[in-house]
Design a protein around this motif. Structure first.
Motif, PDB file in Angstrom:
ATOM      1  N   ARG A 415     -30.574 -19.565 112.351  1.00 50.92           N
ATOM      2  CA  ARG A 415     -32.445 -18.964 113.718  1.00 50.92           C
ATOM      3  C   ARG A 415     -31.460 -17.663 114.345  1.00 50.92           C
ATOM      4  NH1 ARG A 415     -33.097 -24.325 116.928  1.00 50.92           N
ATOM      5  NH2 ARG A 415     -32.892 -25.696 115.397  1.00 50.92           N
ATOM      6  N   ARG A 416     -33.335 -17.137 113.940  1.00 51.47           N
ATOM      7  CA  ARG A 416     -33.283 -15.724 114.678  1.00 51.47           C
ATOM      8  C   ARG A 416     -33.148 -15.069 115.799  1.00 51.47           C
ATOM      9  NH1 ARG A 416     -35.585 -11.750 111.383  1.00 51.47           N
ATOM     10  NH2 ARG A 416     -36.615 -11.974 109.862  1.00 51.47           N
ATOM     11  N   ALA A 426     -29.985 -17.285 120.540  1.00 48.85           N
ATOM     12  CA  ALA A 426     -30.365 -18.220 119.960  1.00 48.85           C
ATOM     13  C   ALA A 426     -29.819 -19.606 120.267  1.00 48.85           C
ATOM     14  CB  ALA A 426     -31.001 -17.596 118.191  1.00 48.85           C
TER      15      ALA A 426
END
Length: 427
Positions: A415-416, A426
């Motif tokens: 994920r970003r 994250a």
């Protein structure tokens, strides 16, 4: 005339040091059969020594990055080159497989691990703001391609003069780089009174005391710093996805192709020098692929790049067993494609480590790289065992291809990093 920024000199010396250390990492694949024939050691035993080297090569990286923070890049790099030279040179006196493991595995593993990709991340992180991805690609290509380009030279020397001569040549090459490091490699831009390349005009020159995560660097133990970075990163999901993908990267490059391509080609009637030349060709195209990957890393989402790289590598490995029995042309196509992808994964992985963990990114990347070498070690030993038990490498190629596809899935699952006022990782 416009003055060249000292960052480029630092990068140039780092490049030469990486090439100087690369020679020994090229020797196992051309020496498997000579050592087997002279000493009668099983390929699995010789591959085990390679596995020890690969494990220590990876495990040393995060501690070396922390040592560079405390004692300086120049001192650590000099010590590493001396270890490589000693380990390679002393192999000419070995008589037992235990000595092989201690020299190839332990001594050289520690030396080359101290100049692994965490070294690249440290140099680029300190000296560059702009062009960081590109320089990371160039330095990564220097180490990986240097290893492969050495192969045909070493193969000819082994064939004509024996493996001991080749070992001494590698020892001399590593030793010859030491004066350059002592004379020209500086630890921080502040040591020569400049800012990192591309830094804002009002930024302070980069030095240990101004590093946001490294104000403790002069006093904090390297071991504590390395373990602390691991403890911090291991609490996050991106670390495990990056580490898992990079373990597969190691298994499908250094561990399998780098160690066993020449013996596998020999099984199909190809001369060792011809197979070594093909691996050298991988190295040449790796230079192009990794530099382009560094350029792309400055512009494209690193997660997408990793997904594409791993998927392409997996497909190429799945078709490799059929190419050994085909004409030369399809094999050359494989070599070109695989070469472009050889270590193209490094620049986006380094970028993601810095994105998530900031100034501690190089040390965290050292741990991610350790997983790369664990994967390589398992593949090196496992493929040797497959060859001893089944008489061929086919199963090893298919397993590696499937793993690379899994690596692509892991990469695109990252994920970003979420930013809400202040930066947080994250999870």
């Amino acid at each position: 005339m416009r003055r060249v920024h000292p960052a480029w000199l630092a990068a140039g010396v780092a490049l030469v040091a990486l090439v100087g250390a690369a020679g020994f990492r090229a020797t196992p694949s051309v020496m498997l059969h000579p050592l087997h024939e002279e000493f009668g050691w099983p390929l699995a035993t010789i591959s085990a020594a390679v596995s020890v080297n690969l494990v220590l090569y990876g495990l040393t990286a995060p501690f070396a990055a922390a040592l560079m923070d405390r004692f300086g890049v120049r001192k650590v790099t000099t010590g590493a080159l001396l270890l490589v030279s000693a380990g390679s040179g002393l192999t000419v006196f070995m008589r037992s497989s235990f000595e092989l493991i201690m020299l190839w595995g332990v001594l050289v593993g520690l030396g080359t691990g101290s100049m692994a990709l965490a070294f690249v991340a440290t140099v680029t992180g300190r000296w560059f703001v702009k062009r960081r991805g590109l320089v990371t690609g160039v330095l990564t290509a220097a180490g990986a391609a240097g290893q492969l380009v050495f192969l045909p030279v070493l193969a000819v020397i082994v064939e004509n003069s024996g493996w001991r001569t080749a070992s001494l040549l590698v020892a001399g090459a590593a030793l010859a780089v030491v004066p350059l490091v002592l004379l020209w490699l500086r630890d921080y831009p502040a040591d020569v009174g400049v800012r990192p390349y591309g830094a804002e005009a009002d930024a302070e020159p980069s030095m240990p005391s101004t590093s946001s995560a490294s104000s403790k660097a002069p006093t904090e133990g390297a071991g504590r710093r390395a373990v602390g970075a691991l403890t911090m990163a291991a609490r996050t999901r991106p670390f495990w996805l990056l580490a898992g993908g990079f373990a597969i990267c190691g298994a499908t490059t250094n561990g399998l192709v780098g160690t066993h391509f020449i013996p596998a080609a020999h099984d199909h009637g190809m001369a060792p020098t011809a197979a070594a030349s093909l691996l050298a060709l991988i190295g040449l195209f790796d230079i192009v692929g990794t530099i382009v990957s560094g350029w792309l890393t400055d512009r494209v989402d690193s997660r997408i790049l990793l997904g594409v790289y791993y998927a392409g590598r997996g497909l190429s490995l799945l078709i490799l067993p059929t190419l050994f029995n085909a004409s030369a042309a399809p094999m050359v196509v494989f070599i070109v494609f695989y070469g472009l992808d050889w270590v193209a994964t490094v620049p986006p992985t380094v970028a993601l480590c810095r994105e998530y963990w900031g100034d501690r990114g190089p040390v965290v990347f050292g741990w991610v790289f350790a997983s790369h070498q664990f994967g390589a070690a398992i593949a090196a030993a496992g493929a040797g065992l497959v060859r001893d038990r089944l008489g061929e490498y086919t199963l090893a190629w298919y397993v590696a291809g499937g793993l690379a596809i899994i690596g692509a899935i892991l990469s695109v699952s990252i994920r970003r990093k979420v930013q809400t006022g202040t930066v947080r990782l994250a999870t």
